[in-house]
Design a protein around this motif. Structure first.
Motif, PDB file in Angstrom:
ATOM      1  N   PRO A 102      -9.634  34.274 -20.170  1.00  0.00           N
ATOM      2  CA  PRO A 102     -10.107  32.877 -20.260  1.00  0.00           C
ATOM      3  C   PRO A 102     -11.082  32.480 -19.162  1.00  0.00           C
ATOM      4  O   PRO A 102     -12.058  31.777 -19.410  1.00  0.00           O
ATOM      5  CB  PRO A 102      -8.802  32.065 -20.154  1.00  0.00           C
ATOM      6  CG  PRO A 102      -7.720  33.008 -20.539  1.00  0.00           C
ATOM      7  CD  PRO A 102      -8.165  34.371 -20.105  1.00  0.00           C
ATOM      8  N   GLN A 115       1.321  35.219 -24.369  1.00  0.00           N
ATOM      9  CA  GLN A 115       0.571  34.495 -25.396  1.00  0.00           C
ATOM     10  C   GLN A 115       0.177  35.425 -26.546  1.00  0.00           C
ATOM     11  O   GLN A 115       0.277  35.061 -27.724  1.00  0.00           O
ATOM     12  CB  GLN A 115      -0.676  33.855 -24.793  1.00  0.00           C
ATOM     13  CG  GLN A 115      -0.396  32.641 -23.915  1.00  0.00           C
ATOM     14  CD  GLN A 115      -1.684  31.987 -23.437  1.00  0.00           C
ATOM     15  OE1 GLN A 115      -2.757  32.563 -23.475  1.00  0.00           O
ATOM     16  NE2 GLN A 115      -1.571  30.765 -22.970  1.00  0.00           N
ATOM     17  N   GLU A 141     -14.917  33.147 -30.204  1.00  0.00           N
ATOM     18  CA  GLU A 141     -13.665  32.479 -29.858  1.00  0.00           C
ATOM     19  C   GLU A 141     -13.132  31.522 -30.924  1.00  0.00           C
ATOM     20  O   GLU A 141     -11.979  31.098 -30.831  1.00  0.00           O
ATOM     21  CB  GLU A 141     -13.833  31.711 -28.537  1.00  0.00           C
ATOM     22  CG  GLU A 141     -14.877  30.631 -28.549  1.00  0.00           C
ATOM     23  CD  GLU A 141     -15.135  30.012 -27.165  1.00  0.00           C
ATOM     24  OE1 GLU A 141     -14.739  30.634 -26.151  1.00  0.00           O
ATOM     25  OE2 GLU A 141     -15.719  28.930 -27.109  1.00  0.00           O
ATOM     26  N   THR A 201     -13.889  24.016 -26.848  1.00  0.00           N
ATOM     27  CA  THR A 201     -13.041  25.187 -26.611  1.00  0.00           C
ATOM     28  C   THR A 201     -13.017  25.616 -25.144  1.00  0.00           C
ATOM     29  O   THR A 201     -12.306  26.561 -24.795  1.00  0.00           O
ATOM     30  CB  THR A 201     -13.541  26.382 -27.450  1.00  0.00           C
ATOM     31  OG1 THR A 201     -14.911  26.660 -27.101  1.00  0.00           O
ATOM     32  CG2 THR A 201     -13.462  26.087 -28.936  1.00  0.00           C
ATOM     33  N   LYS A 239      -9.812  27.104 -22.551  1.00  0.00           N
ATOM     34  CA  LYS A 239      -8.639  27.514 -23.323  1.00  0.00           C
ATOM     35  C   LYS A 239      -8.637  29.022 -23.512  1.00  0.00           C
ATOM     36  O   LYS A 239      -9.691  29.653 -23.630  1.00  0.00           O
ATOM     37  CB  LYS A 239      -8.622  26.826 -24.690  1.00  0.00           C
ATOM     38  CG  LYS A 239      -8.514  25.311 -24.657  1.00  0.00           C
ATOM     39  CD  LYS A 239      -8.490  24.766 -26.085  1.00  0.00           C
ATOM     40  CE  LYS A 239      -8.265  23.254 -26.110  1.00  0.00           C
ATOM     41  NZ  LYS A 239      -9.393  22.504 -25.566  1.00  0.00           N
ATOM     42  N   SER A 240      -7.452  29.619 -23.574  1.00  0.00           N
ATOM     43  CA  SER A 240      -7.346  31.032 -23.939  1.00  0.00           C
ATOM     44  C   SER A 240      -7.623  31.155 -25.431  1.00  0.00           C
ATOM     45  O   SER A 240      -7.616  30.154 -26.179  1.00  0.00           O
ATOM     46  CB  SER A 240      -5.948  31.566 -23.631  1.00  0.00           C
ATOM     47  OG  SER A 240      -4.995  30.982 -24.513  1.00  0.00           O
ATOM     48  N   GLU A 272      -4.735  29.744 -27.327  1.00  0.00           N
ATOM     49  CA  GLU A 272      -4.717  28.274 -27.306  1.00  0.00           C
ATOM     50  C   GLU A 272      -5.784  27.699 -28.237  1.00  0.00           C
ATOM     51  O   GLU A 272      -5.550  26.682 -28.895  1.00  0.00           O
ATOM     52  CB  GLU A 272      -4.953  27.780 -25.877  1.00  0.00           C
ATOM     53  CG  GLU A 272      -3.763  28.014 -24.950  1.00  0.00           C
ATOM     54  CD  GLU A 272      -4.108  27.756 -23.490  1.00  0.00           C
ATOM     55  OE1 GLU A 272      -3.163  27.547 -22.703  1.00  0.00           O
ATOM     56  OE2 GLU A 272      -5.308  27.776 -23.124  1.00  0.00           O
ATOM     57  N   ILE A 273      -6.932  28.354 -28.300  1.00  0.00           N
ATOM     58  CA  ILE A 273      -7.983  27.906 -29.227  1.00  0.00           C
ATOM     59  C   ILE A 273      -7.498  28.011 -30.662  1.00  0.00           C
ATOM     60  O   ILE A 273      -7.713  27.116 -31.479  1.00  0.00           O
ATOM     61  CB  ILE A 273      -9.273  28.732 -29.025  1.00  0.00           C
ATOM     62  CG1 ILE A 273      -9.913  28.397 -27.676  1.00  0.00           C
ATOM     63  CG2 ILE A 273     -10.277  28.469 -30.148  1.00  0.00           C
ATOM     64  CD1 ILE A 273     -11.080  29.295 -27.308  1.00  0.00           C
ATOM     65  N   HIS A 306      -5.188  25.202 -31.348  1.00  0.00           N
ATOM     66  CA  HIS A 306      -5.967  23.962 -31.409  1.00  0.00           C
ATOM     67  C   HIS A 306      -6.714  23.849 -32.730  1.00  0.00           C
ATOM     68  O   HIS A 306      -6.756  22.767 -33.351  1.00  0.00           O
ATOM     69  CB  HIS A 306      -6.945  23.931 -30.233  1.00  0.00           C
ATOM     70  CG  HIS A 306      -7.819  22.706 -30.189  1.00  0.00           C
ATOM     71  ND1 HIS A 306      -7.317  21.433 -30.055  1.00  0.00           N
ATOM     72  CD2 HIS A 306      -9.177  22.564 -30.279  1.00  0.00           C
ATOM     73  CE1 HIS A 306      -8.307  20.551 -30.049  1.00  0.00           C
ATOM     74  NE2 HIS A 306      -9.443  21.218 -30.187  1.00  0.00           N
TER      75      HIS A 306
END
Length: 479
Positions: A153, A248, A398, A460, A463-464, A467-468, A471
């Motif tokens: 990230p 994650q 991403e 974006t 964010k990792s 996480e993206i 989201h």
């Protein structure tokens, strides 16, 4: 006791600095290897402009006796090959891994470059350009994803942006090679030497893939957790980063296994909306008209009364400005969000297109018109390459979920190549029919692109990749 403590602290700090340097060096090497594909991409798309004048010569004089029709076929074969290559390579990178896909594309880079170098006739040249285009398109969709998954990230934005730097560096190198060979060599068959140099980055990419790791994200998705952890230990600075990212990735992999299979996932509404967003970003990037400027700057400047040699030399200026702007973009992309950068870039692009149209329509031909026109083009390219192109490639790496990241990135990038071909094919007829009012049309399209980015693109930054994905599922999911 305090002295011992201080010495211990200093030693620990020194060890951490050494570790950080080691990690940075490894990441630098991996990105350098991967972006050999981007360098080949840029060189292959740029060198054809210098080779074509010699390829149109009769066969007896070392050319291929190209007609306007076959000239268009030779030029466009790469673009159509790129669209197909981007799509197919996206599937292959999900199925077989990013590294193996890049290695296979490297073989095609070398084979295509060699084929264009020794092509005896137009038919073979078109076929070889198509194969080369397949490799170019495959690299354009696979390289950003591979770098994003390797980088982590914190470093993802600047490292993925080096892909764009290598593309524009390859184009600049092609312009310089064309100009240098044209000045120094008197052999009309020099176009074969121009094309042959494209084998070098392809060969370096092939060799380099044996010395870089596989994507840890892909390894985790395949259930190869121990191998992924071993790779992560060489790419991250401390155990906490490794622990958090592995957690994650494993959670993401569990969710993917519990969720629908890939084919069913592709039918989900949030995925379809993401694909539309990715394709929309292809329109944003290409309908700026950037390739109209990159391909046709000499034609635009000649219409102002500037000489042919000076107009061609200005193309090198395009390349220089693009490289400088990309360096600036790499610095900016770590500090600012994706949306603000895109919106700032599009705002300046619109202003420069309006200004260029006004200069060409309202001013009389002459040196002032030529200089102002060139100024508008260079400012346009600077903000295009600083704010729009790097962000586009970063978003392609991403936006999409891990389970179908390769195929969706490939599909979106393939659509971008179709937009590229559409602009390149439409610009000359538009300029012929509408004259310099064409630039007002591009300005209007880019107003639409600005509205699209403002209302449709989620942020974006910071964010990792996992996480993206969460989201995006929430942002585009069922209401």
């Amino acid at each position: 006791m305090d002295v011992q403590k201080e010495n211990h602290t200093q030693n620990s700090s020194s060890e951490n600095d050494s570790l950080n340097l080691s990690v940075q060096q490894r990441l630098f090497f991996i990105v350098l290897v991967a972006t050999m594909g981007a360098l080949a991409f840029g060189y292959d798309t740029g060198i054809i402009s210098g080779a074509l004048p010699y390829m149109t010569l009769p066969v007896s004089q070392g050319g291929l006796n190209l007609t306007p029709f076959t000239e268009g076929m030779v030029t466009s074969a790469l673009t159509f090959g790129s669209a197909i290559g981007a799509f197919v390579s996206g599937y292959a990178s999900d199925r077989f891994g990013r590294r193996i896909t890049l290695r296979s594309l490297a073989v095609l880079f070398v084979a295509g470059a060699l084929g264009t170098t020794i092509a005896p006739d137009v038919e073979i040249m078109v076929l070889m350009r198509f194969i080369l285009g397949f490799a170019v398109g495959g690299g354009s969709s696979t390289v950003p994803v591979f770098i994003a998954e390797i980088a982590g990230p914190k470093r993802r934005a600047p490292l993925v942006s080096r892909n764009e730097l290598m593309i524009v560096s390859g184009q600049l190198l092609a312009y310089i090679v064309s100009a240098t060979m044209s000045l120094l060599l008197e052999n009309p068959g020099m176009w074969r030497y121009m094309l042959s140099l494209a084998m070098i980055p392809g060969a370096l990419l092939f060799i380099g893939t044996f010395f870089v790791p596989a994507s840890p994200h892909w390894m985790v998705a395949e259930g190869r957790f121990n191998e992924a952890r071993r790779i992560m230990r060489k790419l991250r600075e401390n155990p906490r980063e490794i622990k958090n990212e592995m957690a994650q990735m494993r959670q993401n992999a569990r969710d993917a296994r519990r969720g629908p299979p890939a084919k069913a996932l592709l039918k989900e509404k949030w995925i379809l909306r993401l694909v539309m967003l990715g394709c929309g970003m292809g329109i944003v990037a290409q309908f700026t008209g950037v390739n109209a400027f990159m391909y046709y700057t000499p034609i635009i400047l000649k219409s102002t009364g500037l000489g042919t040699s000076a107009s061609i030399a200005a193309t090198i200026g395009n390349g220089v400005v693009s490289v400088i702007a990309t360096f600036a973009g790499i610095r900016a992309i770590s500090r600012f969000g994706r949306r603000p950068m895109l919106m700032a870039g599009l705002s300046v692009v619109i202003a420069m297109q309006l200004a260029l149209g006004a200069v060409l329509v309202l001013m009389p031909s002459g040196i002032e018109q030529s200089l102002l026109s060139l100024g508008c083009i260079l400012v346009f390219l600077f903000f295009m390459q600083m704010c729009i192109s790097p962000v586009y490639w970063l978003l392609m790496s991403e936006l999409f979920p891990m389970k179908v990241r390769g195929v969706l990135t490939g599909s979106a990038v393939a659509f971008q190549w179709i937009c590229n071909a559409t602009v390149a094919l439409a610009f000359p007829p538009l300029l012929s029919q509408l004259g310099n009012y064409t630039f007002f049309i591009f300005a209007g399209i880019n107003v639409g692109s600005l509205i699209f980015v403002a209302f449709m693109l989620p942020e974006t930054r910071g964010k990792s990749l996992e996480e993206i994905e969460t989201h995006m599922r929430a942002h585009f999911g069922e209401e």
